[in-house]
Design a protein around this motif. Sequence first.
Motif, PDB file in Angstrom:
ATOM      1  N   VAL A 114      13.157 -34.057  42.557  1.00 20.72           N
ATOM      2  CA  VAL A 114      12.229 -33.547  41.531  1.00 20.72           C
ATOM      3  C   VAL A 114      11.060 -34.509  41.338  1.00 20.72           C
ATOM      4  N   GLY A 115      11.375 -35.816  41.259  1.00 18.61           N
ATOM      5  CA  GLY A 115      10.313 -36.802  41.103  1.00 18.61           C
ATOM      6  C   GLY A 115       9.354 -36.809  42.271  1.00 18.61           C
ATOM      7  N   LEU A 116       9.899 -36.669  43.478  1.00 17.26           N
ATOM      8  CA  LEU A 116       9.052 -36.644  44.678  1.00 17.26           C
ATOM      9  C   LEU A 116       8.177 -35.394  44.695  1.00 17.26           C
ATOM     10  N   ALA A 117       8.764 -34.245  44.331  1.00 16.94           N
ATOM     11  CA  ALA A 117       8.019 -32.986  44.369  1.00 16.94           C
ATOM     12  C   ALA A 117       6.906 -32.968  43.322  1.00 16.94           C
ATOM     13  N   THR A 118       7.243 -33.341  42.073  1.00 17.27           N
ATOM     14  CA  THR A 118       6.215 -33.330  41.026  1.00 17.27           C
ATOM     15  C   THR A 118       5.157 -34.394  41.287  1.00 17.27           C
ATOM     16  N   GLY A 119       5.582 -35.540  41.820  1.00 20.61           N
ATOM     17  CA  GLY A 119       4.619 -36.587  42.134  1.00 20.61           C
ATOM     18  C   GLY A 119       3.679 -36.195  43.249  1.00 20.61           C
ATOM     19  N   THR A 120       4.220 -35.513  44.258  1.00 20.24           N
ATOM     20  CA  THR A 120       3.381 -35.057  45.372  1.00 20.24           C
ATOM     21  C   THR A 120       2.358 -34.041  44.888  1.00 20.24           C
ATOM     22  N   LEU A 121       2.814 -33.118  44.015  1.00 22.30           N
ATOM     23  CA  LEU A 121       1.891 -32.135  43.457  1.00 22.30           C
ATOM     24  C   LEU A 121       0.809 -32.827  42.639  1.00 22.30           C
ATOM     25  N   SER A 122       1.218 -33.830  41.866  1.00 20.92           N
ATOM     26  CA  SER A 122       0.248 -34.577  41.065  1.00 20.92           C
ATOM     27  C   SER A 122      -0.766 -35.279  41.953  1.00 20.92           C
ATOM     28  N   ALA A 123      -0.270 -35.864  43.063  1.00 21.64           N
ATOM     29  CA  ALA A 123      -1.160 -36.583  43.973  1.00 21.64           C
ATOM     30  C   ALA A 123      -2.213 -35.649  44.575  1.00 21.64           C
ATOM     31  N   LEU A 124      -1.821 -34.420  44.809  1.00 20.47           N
ATOM     32  CA  LEU A 124      -2.768 -33.454  45.364  1.00 20.47           C
ATOM     33  C   LEU A 124      -3.876 -33.109  44.375  1.00 20.47           C
ATOM     34  N   LEU A 125      -3.567 -33.317  43.078  1.00 21.31           N
ATOM     35  CA  LEU A 125      -4.536 -32.977  42.038  1.00 21.31           C
ATOM     36  C   LEU A 125      -5.376 -34.163  41.586  1.00 21.31           C
ATOM     37  N   LEU A 126      -5.109 -35.326  42.172  1.00 23.03           N
ATOM     38  CA  LEU A 126      -5.822 -36.537  41.760  1.00 23.03           C
ATOM     39  C   LEU A 126      -7.326 -36.444  42.016  1.00 23.03           C
ATOM     40  N   ARG A 127      -7.709 -35.548  42.922  1.00 24.46           N
ATOM     41  CA  ARG A 127      -9.140 -35.415  43.202  1.00 24.46           C
ATOM     42  C   ARG A 127      -9.893 -34.843  42.001  1.00 24.46           C
ATOM     43  N   ARG A 128      -9.152 -34.276  41.057  1.00 23.66           N
ATOM     44  CA  ARG A 128      -9.776 -33.712  39.868  1.00 23.66           C
ATOM     45  C   ARG A 128      -9.259 -34.474  38.654  1.00 23.66           C
ATOM     46  N   PRO A 129      -9.976 -35.493  38.208  1.00 19.29           N
ATOM     47  CA  PRO A 129      -9.520 -36.331  37.089  1.00 19.29           C
ATOM     48  C   PRO A 129      -9.194 -35.540  35.829  1.00 19.29           C
ATOM     49  N   SER A 130      -9.928 -34.463  35.588  1.00 17.57           N
ATOM     50  CA  SER A 130      -9.670 -33.690  34.370  1.00 17.57           C
ATOM     51  C   SER A 130      -8.273 -33.078  34.403  1.00 17.57           C
ATOM     52  N   VAL A 131      -7.841 -32.630  35.589  1.00 15.36           N
ATOM     53  CA  VAL A 131      -6.500 -32.079  35.731  1.00 15.36           C
ATOM     54  C   VAL A 131      -5.456 -33.171  35.523  1.00 15.36           C
ATOM     55  N   GLN A 132      -5.711 -34.348  36.079  1.00 18.93           N
ATOM     56  CA  GLN A 132      -4.776 -35.461  35.922  1.00 18.93           C
ATOM     57  C   GLN A 132      -4.637 -35.858  34.454  1.00 18.93           C
ATOM     58  N   ARG A 133      -5.725 -35.785  33.695  1.00 23.66           N
ATOM     59  CA  ARG A 133      -5.635 -36.102  32.267  1.00 23.66           C
ATOM     60  C   ARG A 133      -4.726 -35.117  31.562  1.00 23.66           C
ATOM     61  N   TRP A 134      -4.803 -33.852  31.954  1.00 24.77           N
ATOM     62  CA  TRP A 134      -3.925 -32.850  31.356  1.00 24.77           C
ATOM     63  C   TRP A 134      -2.468 -33.097  31.761  1.00 24.77           C
ATOM     64  N   LEU A 135      -2.251 -33.558  32.976  1.00 29.39           N
ATOM     65  CA  LEU A 135      -0.883 -33.898  33.383  1.00 29.39           C
ATOM     66  C   LEU A 135      -0.338 -35.042  32.537  1.00 29.39           C
ATOM     67  N   ASP A 136      -1.186 -36.019  32.217  1.00 29.67           N
ATOM     68  CA  ASP A 136      -0.773 -37.105  31.334  1.00 29.67           C
ATOM     69  C   ASP A 136      -0.373 -36.553  29.971  1.00 29.67           C
ATOM     70  N   ARG A 137      -1.161 -35.618  29.467  1.00 28.42           N
ATOM     71  CA  ARG A 137      -0.868 -35.061  28.144  1.00 28.42           C
ATOM     72  C   ARG A 137       0.432 -34.257  28.169  1.00 28.42           C
ATOM     73  N   ILE A 138       0.661 -33.527  29.258  1.00 29.51           N
ATOM     74  CA  ILE A 138       1.922 -32.781  29.388  1.00 29.51           C
ATOM     75  C   ILE A 138       3.096 -33.748  29.430  1.00 29.51           C
ATOM     76  N   SER A 139       2.946 -34.843  30.165  1.00 24.50           N
ATOM     77  CA  SER A 139       3.993 -35.858  30.232  1.00 24.50           C
ATOM     78  C   SER A 139       4.284 -36.433  28.854  1.00 24.50           C
ATOM     79  N   ALA A 140       3.226 -36.716  28.094  1.00 20.02           N
ATOM     80  CA  ALA A 140       3.404 -37.238  26.741  1.00 20.02           C
ATOM     81  C   ALA A 140       4.145 -36.230  25.864  1.00 20.02           C
TER      82      ALA A 140
END
Length: 215
Positions: free
Chosen positions: A173-199
């Motif tokens: 699960v960690g590998l899958a969600t992390g890989t998906l997150s890595a694919l979205l790193l090109r869009r910082p705004s999306v990554q910020r939302w991932l941080d908020r979801i994690s919080a």
Amino acid sequence: MDLSTFLAFLAAAALISLVPGPDMMFVAAHGMAKGPKAGVVAALGMSTGLAVHTVAAASGLGVLLQAAPAVLDAVRLLGAAFLLYLAWSTLRSARERVKSEADPALGAAAARPLRKTYVMAVLTNLANPKVVLFYLAFFPQFVAVDGSMPVWAQFLVLGAAFIVVGFAVDGSVGLATGTLSALLLRRPSVQRWLDRISAAIFAGLAARLVADQAR
């Protein structure tokens, strides 16, 4: 404990591990926020916490915890406070990510070391006393009292098997969600939302611990 009983335990452990729970949510949150390495390291930290719970159950500490509700409540509250801290620090990371878009050096400084992720995962798992109580309720169904192996040794064997199965699931699960997150790193705004979801996940886990304490 014969082979058929052990295989039945492995099957039951796999089914339990596949059901989304606090550990899996914690791992997924770190994978989303920090990438695949952090997700796998968080799963490893959870497994380390389970190892401590296994030893506690085998040594009889679980029975003591079961007989002392006040201790359980105190541990739950401490765990909830720690998870709220994780939620706050993740939100802070999201704000710092905005600054790092303008200054890459700040982004590098804000990155959470994997060692810290591991320690946080261990502490989060240990902060949930229901794990050792689960062991006391689940493991005896597969323990042979009149077997050649002592009961405490059977607890350790079953605990080790449970940890291996759990790490395989949570690590994936960690590998899958992390890989998906890595694919979205090109869009910082999306990554910020991932941080908020994690919080939000961390805060939800804290609320769950408090709710358990209130029952």
